[in-house]
Design a protein around this motif. Structure first.
Motif, PDB file in Angstrom:
ATOM      1  N   ASN A   1       0.830  -1.206   0.000  1.00  0.00           N
ATOM      2  CA  ASN A   1       0.000   0.000   0.000  1.00  0.00           C
ATOM      3  C   ASN A   1       0.862   1.253   0.000  1.00  0.00           C
ATOM      4  O   ASN A   1       0.561   2.244  -0.688  1.00  0.00           O
ATOM      5  CB  ASN A   1      -0.919   0.006   1.219  1.00  0.00           C
ATOM      6  CG  ASN A   1      -1.834   1.215   1.245  1.00  0.00           C
ATOM      7  OD1 ASN A   1      -2.693   1.385   0.389  1.00  0.00           O
ATOM      8  ND2 ASN A   1      -1.644   2.070   2.233  1.00  0.00           N
ATOM      9  N   ALA A   2       1.955   1.223   0.788  1.00  0.00           N
ATOM     10  CA  ALA A   2       2.866   2.376   0.814  1.00  0.00           C
ATOM     11  C   ALA A   2       3.454   2.628  -0.569  1.00  0.00           C
ATOM     12  O   ALA A   2       3.539   3.782  -1.022  1.00  0.00           O
ATOM     13  CB  ALA A   2       3.982   2.135   1.830  1.00  0.00           C
ATOM     14  N   MET A   3       3.828   1.547  -1.264  1.00  0.00           N
ATOM     15  CA  MET A   3       4.413   1.706  -2.594  1.00  0.00           C
ATOM     16  C   MET A   3       3.371   2.189  -3.600  1.00  0.00           C
ATOM     17  O   MET A   3       3.691   2.966  -4.504  1.00  0.00           O
ATOM     18  CB  MET A   3       5.031   0.387  -3.047  1.00  0.00           C
ATOM     19  CG  MET A   3       6.236  -0.032  -2.215  1.00  0.00           C
ATOM     20  SD  MET A   3       6.942  -1.615  -2.698  1.00  0.00           S
ATOM     21  CE  MET A   3       7.660  -1.193  -4.305  1.00  0.00           C
ATOM     22  N   ARG A   4       2.150   1.745  -3.458  1.00  0.00           N
ATOM     23  CA  ARG A   4       1.088   2.202  -4.353  1.00  0.00           C
ATOM     24  C   ARG A   4       0.854   3.702  -4.212  1.00  0.00           C
ATOM     25  O   ARG A   4       0.447   4.376  -5.159  1.00  0.00           O
ATOM     26  CB  ARG A   4      -0.201   1.432  -4.057  1.00  0.00           C
ATOM     27  CG  ARG A   4      -1.361   1.781  -4.990  1.00  0.00           C
ATOM     28  CD  ARG A   4      -2.498   0.803  -4.814  1.00  0.00           C
ATOM     29  NE  ARG A   4      -2.942   0.764  -3.425  1.00  0.00           N
ATOM     30  CZ  ARG A   4      -3.493  -0.312  -2.855  1.00  0.00           C
ATOM     31  NH1 ARG A   4      -3.633  -1.431  -3.540  1.00  0.00           N
ATOM     32  NH2 ARG A   4      -3.891  -0.266  -1.601  1.00  0.00           N
ATOM     33  N   ASN A   5       1.155   4.222  -3.019  1.00  0.00           N
ATOM     34  CA  ASN A   5       0.929   5.642  -2.757  1.00  0.00           C
ATOM     35  C   ASN A   5       2.193   6.491  -2.873  1.00  0.00           C
ATOM     36  O   ASN A   5       2.174   7.668  -2.494  1.00  0.00           O
ATOM     37  CB  ASN A   5       0.301   5.810  -1.367  1.00  0.00           C
ATOM     38  CG  ASN A   5      -1.161   5.413  -1.350  1.00  0.00           C
ATOM     39  OD1 ASN A   5      -2.016   6.165  -1.796  1.00  0.00           O
ATOM     40  ND2 ASN A   5      -1.450   4.214  -0.857  1.00  0.00           N
ATOM     41  N   PHE A   6       3.271   5.921  -3.398  1.00  0.00           N
ATOM     42  CA  PHE A   6       4.431   6.750  -3.696  1.00  0.00           C
ATOM     43  C   PHE A   6       4.030   7.841  -4.689  1.00  0.00           C
ATOM     44  O   PHE A   6       3.253   7.600  -5.623  1.00  0.00           O
ATOM     45  CB  PHE A   6       5.550   5.912  -4.308  1.00  0.00           C
ATOM     46  CG  PHE A   6       6.314   5.070  -3.320  1.00  0.00           C
ATOM     47  CD1 PHE A   6       6.259   5.323  -1.953  1.00  0.00           C
ATOM     48  CD2 PHE A   6       7.116   4.032  -3.762  1.00  0.00           C
ATOM     49  CE1 PHE A   6       6.974   4.559  -1.045  1.00  0.00           C
ATOM     50  CE2 PHE A   6       7.839   3.253  -2.865  1.00  0.00           C
ATOM     51  CZ  PHE A   6       7.765   3.514  -1.497  1.00  0.00           C
ATOM     52  N   LYS A   7       4.603   9.023  -4.496  1.00  0.00           N
ATOM     53  CA  LYS A   7       4.257  10.176  -5.335  1.00  0.00           C
ATOM     54  C   LYS A   7       5.437  10.577  -6.206  1.00  0.00           C
ATOM     55  O   LYS A   7       6.595  10.345  -5.852  1.00  0.00           O
ATOM     56  CB  LYS A   7       3.835  11.356  -4.461  1.00  0.00           C
ATOM     57  CG  LYS A   7       2.602  11.076  -3.611  1.00  0.00           C
ATOM     58  CD  LYS A   7       2.271  12.258  -2.712  1.00  0.00           C
ATOM     59  CE  LYS A   7       1.044  11.966  -1.859  1.00  0.00           C
ATOM     60  NZ  LYS A   7       0.712  13.119  -0.960  1.00  0.00           N
ATOM     61  N   ASP A   8       5.130  11.183  -7.346  1.00  0.00           N
ATOM     62  CA  ASP A   8       6.199  11.714  -8.184  1.00  0.00           C
ATOM     63  C   ASP A   8       6.651  13.051  -7.624  1.00  0.00           C
ATOM     64  O   ASP A   8       6.166  13.506  -6.576  1.00  0.00           O
ATOM     65  CB  ASP A   8       5.765  11.813  -9.654  1.00  0.00           C
ATOM     66  CG  ASP A   8       4.661  12.842  -9.895  1.00  0.00           C
ATOM     67  OD1 ASP A   8       4.376  13.679  -8.994  1.00  0.00           O
ATOM     68  OD2 ASP A   8       4.073  12.829 -10.995  1.00  0.00           O
ATOM     69  N   ASP A   9       7.577  13.718  -8.313  1.00  0.00           N
ATOM     70  CA  ASP A   9       8.143  14.956  -7.779  1.00  0.00           C
ATOM     71  C   ASP A   9       7.169  16.124  -7.789  1.00  0.00           C
ATOM     72  O   ASP A   9       7.448  17.172  -7.195  1.00  0.00           O
ATOM     73  CB  ASP A   9       9.426  15.328  -8.552  1.00  0.00           C
ATOM     74  CG  ASP A   9      10.636  14.533  -8.078  1.00  0.00           C
ATOM     75  OD1 ASP A   9      10.804  14.418  -6.853  1.00  0.00           O
ATOM     76  OD2 ASP A   9      11.381  14.001  -8.913  1.00  0.00           O
ATOM     77  N   ARG A  10       6.020  15.949  -8.437  1.00  0.00           N
ATOM     78  CA  ARG A  10       4.984  16.984  -8.382  1.00  0.00           C
ATOM     79  C   ARG A  10       3.997  16.715  -7.255  1.00  0.00           C
ATOM     80  O   ARG A  10       3.098  17.523  -7.014  1.00  0.00           O
ATOM     81  CB  ARG A  10       4.214  17.041  -9.708  1.00  0.00           C
ATOM     82  CG  ARG A  10       5.062  17.372 -10.899  1.00  0.00           C
ATOM     83  CD  ARG A  10       4.238  17.422 -12.167  1.00  0.00           C
ATOM     84  NE  ARG A  10       3.473  18.652 -12.266  1.00  0.00           N
ATOM     85  CZ  ARG A  10       3.206  19.283 -13.410  1.00  0.00           C
ATOM     86  NH1 ARG A  10       3.645  18.798 -14.546  1.00  0.00           N
ATOM     87  NH2 ARG A  10       2.518  20.381 -13.416  1.00  0.00           N
ATOM     88  N   GLY A  11       4.138  15.547  -6.615  1.00  0.00           N
ATOM     89  CA  GLY A  11       3.216  15.196  -5.545  1.00  0.00           C
ATOM     90  C   GLY A  11       2.028  14.383  -6.006  1.00  0.00           C
ATOM     91  O   GLY A  11       1.069  14.191  -5.245  1.00  0.00           O
ATOM     92  N   GLU A  12       2.067  13.887  -7.249  1.00  0.00           N
ATOM     93  CA  GLU A  12       0.972  13.077  -7.774  1.00  0.00           C
ATOM     94  C   GLU A  12       1.189  11.605  -7.417  1.00  0.00           C
ATOM     95  O   GLU A  12       2.287  11.065  -7.589  1.00  0.00           O
ATOM     96  CB  GLU A  12       0.888  13.218  -9.298  1.00  0.00           C
ATOM     97  CG  GLU A  12       0.618  14.627  -9.803  1.00  0.00           C
ATOM     98  CD  GLU A  12      -0.796  15.101  -9.529  1.00  0.00           C
ATOM     99  OE1 GLU A  12      -1.650  14.254  -9.167  1.00  0.00           O
ATOM    100  OE2 GLU A  12      -1.051  16.315  -9.670  1.00  0.00           O
TER     101      GLU A  12
END
Length: 340
Positions: free
Chosen positions: A198-209
């Motif tokens: 779940n943590a990996m699924r919610n990783f964000k890109d550098d824009r926060g997406e």
């Protein structure tokens, strides 16, 4: 990657027959896929390079579409550039000797084994290089020693270790971080596996997406057979492992397991490391790149002084962690690790 063989013209008639047969053995050994090739293929994106080094930049996606009025131009957007990583290629080389006495005494088997081992050693060295970088780039460690060379760069593009609790998001605002380095041990059920996925699924890109990648690969050390067996039961059993419940095992069929015999960390009650990876994110984000600058190049020659034939293997390659969002480390005893 096809091997190149260069037969030196100095060999002469006395070695020509042997060189032809030994060259064939080299080609066969290079063509055969083995466990070392599988390790590199499983955890990296393999690339070719035509330069002395390579620079990679993390590129974020576009922002959301906006609603526009009829007949009006669409708002322009641009890619958000993240962190950049430059890596220089390393040169690897090894020689083997086939003595004049071996040839005179027709010791074919030993001679063949030596040149085949020259190829196998190349494959093994690549897998060990990749494994050492993955296993070492943890917490505050951003360099490693390998092949007699110290100070090899194994930092991620953000200048932190690949596995770190506070990777900064470059374009998401000051102080915004995410981590992929966890102390939680898998334990006797699937709770931690669900949490890290779940943590990996919610990783964000550098824009926060939010990126939404699915974790699907578990990389297990080669020196922990009990844990390896437990992981296999967790991901392969029909029902919940360690439970009398009749509930289905939601992990079954979801995971691929990669047992890396070259990864041998210290095992204890608080140190049971596993690397969790998303193969989809690895490819899409180009997270771990393995660059080949010069494929294995083997040259032979006869030394006049000894009448021995020498085979030399030469190649150049490098590894770069350009992104961290495709992997997570659990069961880490490093001081930087956080709890899920």
């Amino acid at each position: 990657m096809a091997v190149t063989i260069r037969d030196n013209t100095k060999n002469g008639d006395q070695w020509n027959e042997w060189a032809t047969i030994l060259d064939a053995k080299i080609y066969d050994a290079d063509a055969q896929q083995n466990k070392y090739d599988d390790i590199v293929k499983a955890v990296t994106v393999e690339k070719k390079s035509k330069r002395w080094g390579e620079k990679s930049t993390v590129m974020g996606g576009l922002g959301d579409y906006g609603i526009k009025a009829e007949g009006m131009d669409a708002a322009e957007d641009s890619y958000a550039e993240g962190y950049s990583k430059f890596i220089a290629h390393n040169t690897f080389s090894k020689s083997v000797l086939i003595s004049k006495e071996m040839r005179d005494d027709n010791q074919w088997d030993e001679a063949e084994q030596r040149v085949v081992n020259l190829v196998q050693a190349s494959k093994r060295t690549k897998a060990k290089f990749v494994t050492a970088a993955l296993a070492s780039s943890v917490g505050s460690t951003t360099t490693m020693t390998f092949g007699g060379q110290s100070g090899l760069d194994i930092a991620c593009a953000d200048a932190l270790a690949l596995f770190n609790s506070a990777h900064p998001l470059k374009n998401a605002g000051s102080g915004v971080t995410q981590g992929n380095h966890f102390s939680d041990v898998l334990g006797s059920n699937t709770v931690v596996l669900n949490k890290v996925a779940n943590a990996m699924r919610n990783f964000k890109d550098d824009r926060g997406e939010v990126l939404g990648f699915t974790a699907d690969t578990i990389i297990v050390p080669g020196n922990d057979p009990e844990y390896e067996d437990f992981v296999k039961r967790v991901i392969g059993s029909d029902g919940e492992v360690g439970s009398n419940n009749n509930d289905i095992n939601t992990q079954r069929g979801r995971w691929k397991i990669v047992v890396n015999p070259l990864w041998t960390p210290t095992i204890s009650s608080t140190s049971h490391p596993l690397i969790i990876m998303s193969s989809e994110a690895l490819k899409e984000l180009q997270g771990t790149k393995f660059y080949t600058r010069t494929p294995l190049d083997i040259e032979n020659e006869v030394k006049v002084e000894s009448r021995n034939m020498v085979y030399n293997g030469f190649e150049r390659y490098s590894l770069a962690f350009t992104n961290w969002r495709h992997v997570a480390l659990i069961g880490s005893a490093d001081a930087d690790a956080q709890s899920l």
